[in-house]
Design a protein around this motif. Structure first.
Motif, mmCIF file in Angstrom:
data_model
loop_
_atom_site.group_PDB
_atom_site.id
_atom_site.type_symbol
_atom_site.label_atom_id
_atom_site.label_comp_id
_atom_site.label_asym_id
_atom_site.label_seq_id
_atom_site.Cartn_x
_atom_site.Cartn_y
_atom_site.Cartn_z
ATOM 1 N N MET A 390 -5.929 69.617 8.636
ATOM 2 C CA MET A 390 -7.765 69.633 9.011
ATOM 3 C C MET A 390 -8.628 70.192 8.224
ATOM 4 O O MET A 390 -9.304 69.527 8.145
ATOM 5 N N HIS A 391 -8.120 70.577 6.927
ATOM 6 C CA HIS A 391 -8.782 71.271 6.083
ATOM 7 C C HIS A 391 -8.138 71.076 5.094
ATOM 8 O O HIS A 391 -7.367 72.216 4.563
ATOM 9 N N ALA A 392 -8.047 70.191 3.986
ATOM 10 C CA ALA A 392 -7.078 70.052 2.875
ATOM 11 C C ALA A 392 -7.360 70.852 1.508
ATOM 12 O O ALA A 392 -7.005 71.117 0.609
ATOM 13 N N ASP A 393 -9.222 71.596 1.612
ATOM 14 C CA ASP A 393 -9.478 72.318 0.880
ATOM 15 C C ASP A 393 -9.023 73.192 0.780
ATOM 16 O O ASP A 393 -10.111 74.389 -0.439
ATOM 17 N N ASP A 394 -8.635 73.908 1.933
ATOM 18 C CA ASP A 394 -7.867 75.526 1.719
ATOM 19 C C ASP A 394 -7.150 75.727 0.851
ATOM 20 O O ASP A 394 -5.983 75.069 1.166
ATOM 21 N N ALA A 395 -7.454 76.734 0.004
ATOM 22 C CA ALA A 395 -6.450 76.540 -1.215
ATOM 23 C C ALA A 395 -5.167 77.339 -1.149
ATOM 24 O O ALA A 395 -3.965 76.791 -1.187
ATOM 25 N N LEU A 396 -5.991 78.607 -0.507
ATOM 26 C CA LEU A 396 -5.199 79.836 0.430
ATOM 27 C C LEU A 396 -4.099 78.964 1.150
ATOM 28 O O LEU A 396 -2.560 80.079 1.275
ATOM 29 N N ALA A 397 -4.540 78.387 2.218
ATOM 30 C CA ALA A 397 -3.329 77.512 3.256
ATOM 31 C C ALA A 397 -3.046 76.934 2.755
ATOM 32 O O ALA A 397 -1.711 76.559 3.164
ATOM 33 N N GLY A 398 -3.271 75.619 1.792
ATOM 34 C CA GLY A 398 -2.529 75.281 0.834
ATOM 35 C C GLY A 398 -0.756 76.019 0.904
ATOM 36 O O GLY A 398 0.302 75.585 -0.015
ATOM 37 N N PHE A 399 -1.505 77.233 -0.767
ATOM 38 C CA PHE A 399 -0.381 78.002 -1.026
ATOM 39 C C PHE A 399 0.756 78.568 -0.073
ATOM 40 O O PHE A 399 1.812 78.735 -0.858
ATOM 41 N N HIS A 400 0.591 79.178 0.742
ATOM 42 C CA HIS A 400 1.499 79.401 1.813
ATOM 43 C C HIS A 400 2.200 78.459 2.823
ATOM 44 O O HIS A 400 3.541 79.236 2.654
ATOM 45 N N LEU A 401 1.614 77.014 2.666
ATOM 46 C CA LEU A 401 1.979 76.569 3.470
ATOM 47 C C LEU A 401 3.445 76.204 2.154
ATOM 48 O O LEU A 401 4.669 75.702 2.417
ATOM 49 N N LYS A 402 3.389 75.915 0.948
ATOM 50 C CA LYS A 402 4.587 75.441 -0.408
ATOM 51 C C LYS A 402 4.688 76.696 -0.658
ATOM 52 O O LYS A 402 6.842 76.279 -0.545
ATOM 53 N N ARG A 403 4.782 77.661 -0.394
ATOM 54 C CA ARG A 403 5.847 78.947 -0.757
ATOM 55 C C ARG A 403 6.570 78.183 1.271
ATOM 56 O O ARG A 403 8.337 78.942 0.323
ATOM 57 N N LEU A 404 6.015 78.640 2.337
ATOM 58 C CA LEU A 404 7.240 78.534 3.346
ATOM 59 C C LEU A 404 7.754 77.386 2.939
ATOM 60 O O LEU A 404 9.067 77.365 3.518
ATOM 61 N N LEU A 405 7.294 76.044 2.587
ATOM 62 C CA LEU A 405 8.808 74.773 2.275
ATOM 63 C C LEU A 405 9.454 75.116 1.786
ATOM 64 O O LEU A 405 10.489 74.737 1.546
ATOM 65 N N ASN A 406 8.872 76.041 0.781
ATOM 66 C CA ASN A 406 10.179 75.795 -0.377
ATOM 67 C C ASN A 406 11.738 77.654 -0.251
ATOM 68 O O ASN A 406 11.572 77.680 -0.795
ATOM 69 N N GLY A 407 11.297 77.718 1.504
ATOM 70 C CA GLY A 407 11.915 78.533 1.519
ATOM 71 C C GLY A 407 11.606 79.746 1.646
ATOM 72 O O GLY A 407 12.206 81.194 2.017
ATOM 73 N N ALA A 408 10.282 80.295 1.629
ATOM 74 C CA ALA A 408 9.573 81.735 1.222
ATOM 75 C C ALA A 408 9.429 82.443 2.853
ATOM 76 O O ALA A 408 9.555 81.586 3.323
ATOM 77 N N LYS A 409 9.904 84.023 2.512
ATOM 78 C CA LYS A 409 9.343 84.479 4.519
ATOM 79 C C LYS A 409 8.686 85.145 4.111
ATOM 80 O O LYS A 409 9.278 85.651 2.886
ATOM 81 N N GLY A 410 8.001 85.675 5.455
ATOM 82 C CA GLY A 410 7.292 86.480 5.347
ATOM 83 C C GLY A 410 6.067 86.997 4.431
ATOM 84 O O GLY A 410 5.451 85.652 3.693
#
Length: 416
Positions: A390-410
């Motif tokens: 919904m908000h592609a310009d939300d860089a911080l949300a995108g940062f966390h999504l990338k972390r989670l996609l790469n297997g990060a937790k917490g």
């Protein structure tokens, strides 16, 4: 200190009488005497010997009389204290002389005891003026130095209060802001020197004015980077609140500056801002020759690390939990627990938000997704994915999504 006196009189015997009368003071180095026979010769002598402290002048002289000489002396930038000598009872000329700025007067025939007393009184007056000028020059120099760091009103108060008062090295709880510009090195390498100089001067000048508007202290300017302190040198109980408000205004000013440069075809990087609150060693570290009001300590380093963290997070402002906790009515969203370079313990960080952004629906969605991520809930990934959708310009949300996609937790993360 030797006082230099210029006597202006056309009487041929006066010079010998004066030298005889003040021979002891001349021998002891208390007085240095010079002589001129009229106003024109006196002005020439003063031009050649600007160290003259006072003038003792007769009124009635050829070529240029004493009153005309007095008028010329008062027009000069370096006004000489002048004693006018007039005939006894010539009150009209005496009044004219005093109105034109004469310090004192004597009457003829000269009473040498009266002359010596008047000269000593004038010397004391000159010494007093010198001391006033010295203090004024010191205050002006102090103000010039202090104005590099402090708002105009604070610089004025510190300069008047006396050197060192309030700026001695001490431990203080401070809020520290660090700012930096992305891609500035590339700009330095590509922009013409005159363009770069104009850009940087305008940018630093504008950012400094924002800091001073919040009564902050500019501790350092290193190229494009600023280090700002609150609660130093004076007490500011609301220093964390001030720091956050200042950061928002710095961010707004920097964004506007970037937009103006883009319209001119100049690519000027985004300003990143980090804030931390904690104890620091603050004061003048410039030694005897320089004035360098700055701060040192772990809390200063943390603020600098938070500024750098924005690069990874995609944010423009990043503040520590100590700032978020201390600032009144803090509005922001959690970033996570950052493992900053050089630190063994994680630091909880936040992105401060302006009221309209804080109250926007997407901020609530972010908070829900972050809470799931903190709890280890697998639903965090789709929650962030929906938010980024919904908000592609939300860089911080995108940062966390990338972390989670790469297997990060917490919410704990190691930043480069």
């Amino acid at each position: 200190m030797t006082a230099t006196i210029l006597f202006v009189d056309d009487e041929p015997d006066l010079e010998a009488l004066i030298l005889q009368k003040f021979r002891r003071q001349i021998r002891d180095g208390q007085l240095a005497l010079m002589f001129a026979r009229d106003g024109i010769e006196a002005l020439q002598s003063l031009e050649q010997h600007p160290q003259v402290d006072m003038v003792v002048s007769d009124i009635n002289m050829p070529r240029m009389d004493g009153l005309s000489l007095l008028a010329k002396l008062q027009e000069a930038e370096d006004k000489k204290s002048t004693i006018i000598v007039s005939a006894y009872g010539d009150m009209s000329n005496i009044r004219t002389a005093m109105n034109r700025g004469a310090f004192d007067f004597l009457t003829k025939p000269i009473d040498f005891v009266d002359l010596e007393t008047t000269i000593q009184k004038t010397i004391r007056h000159i010494d007093m003026l010198r001391e006033v000028r010295r203090r004024q020059m010191e205050a002006e120099r102090a103000h010039a130095a202090l104005s590099r760091h402090f708002s105009p009103e604070l610089a004025k108060r510190l300069a008047v209060s006396g050197e060192g008062e309030g700026i001695e090295v001490q431990w203080r709880d401070v809020a520290t802001i660090f700012t930096d510009i992305t891609g500035f090195t590339s700009l330095v390498e590509t922009a013409p020197p005159e363009t770069l100089g104009q850009l940087l001067n305008e940018y630093v000048g504008g950012m400094t004015e924002v800091v001073f508007a919040h009564e902050g202290t500019v501790a350092k300017i290193i190229g494009d980077a600023l280090q700002v302190l609150f609660n130093a040198p004076g007490d500011q109980p609301d220093y964390a609140t001030r720091a956050v408000a200042c950061a928002h205004d710095l961010d707004a000013w920097a964004q506007d500056f970037c937009a103006r440069q883009k319209a001119r075809g100049v690519s000027f990087g985004v300003t990143r801002i980090g804030i931390h609150a904690g104890p620091a060693l603050v004061g003048n570290f410039g030694g005897n020759r320089f004035f360098d009001y700055t701060a040192y300590g772990d809390s200063i380093n943390i603020a600098a690390r938070l500024e750098a963290a924005n690069k990874n997070l995609g944010t423009r402002i990043c503040v520590s939990a100590s700032v978020a906790k201390a600032a009144e009515n803090f509005q922001g969203r959690p970033v996570g627990e950052l493992m900053l370079r050089g630190r063994s313990e994680p630091l909880r960080a936040f992105e401060p938000l302006l009221p309209d952004k804080f109250e926007a629906p997407e901020t609530a969605l972010y908070s829900e997704a972050f809470a799931k991520m903190e709890a280890g809930d697998a639903a965090a990934m789709p929650a962030f994915a929906a938010l980024v959708g919904m908000h592609a310009d939300d860089a911080l949300a995108g940062f966390h999504l990338k972390r989670l996609l790469n297997g990060a937790k917490g919410i704990r993360m190691q930043l480069e």
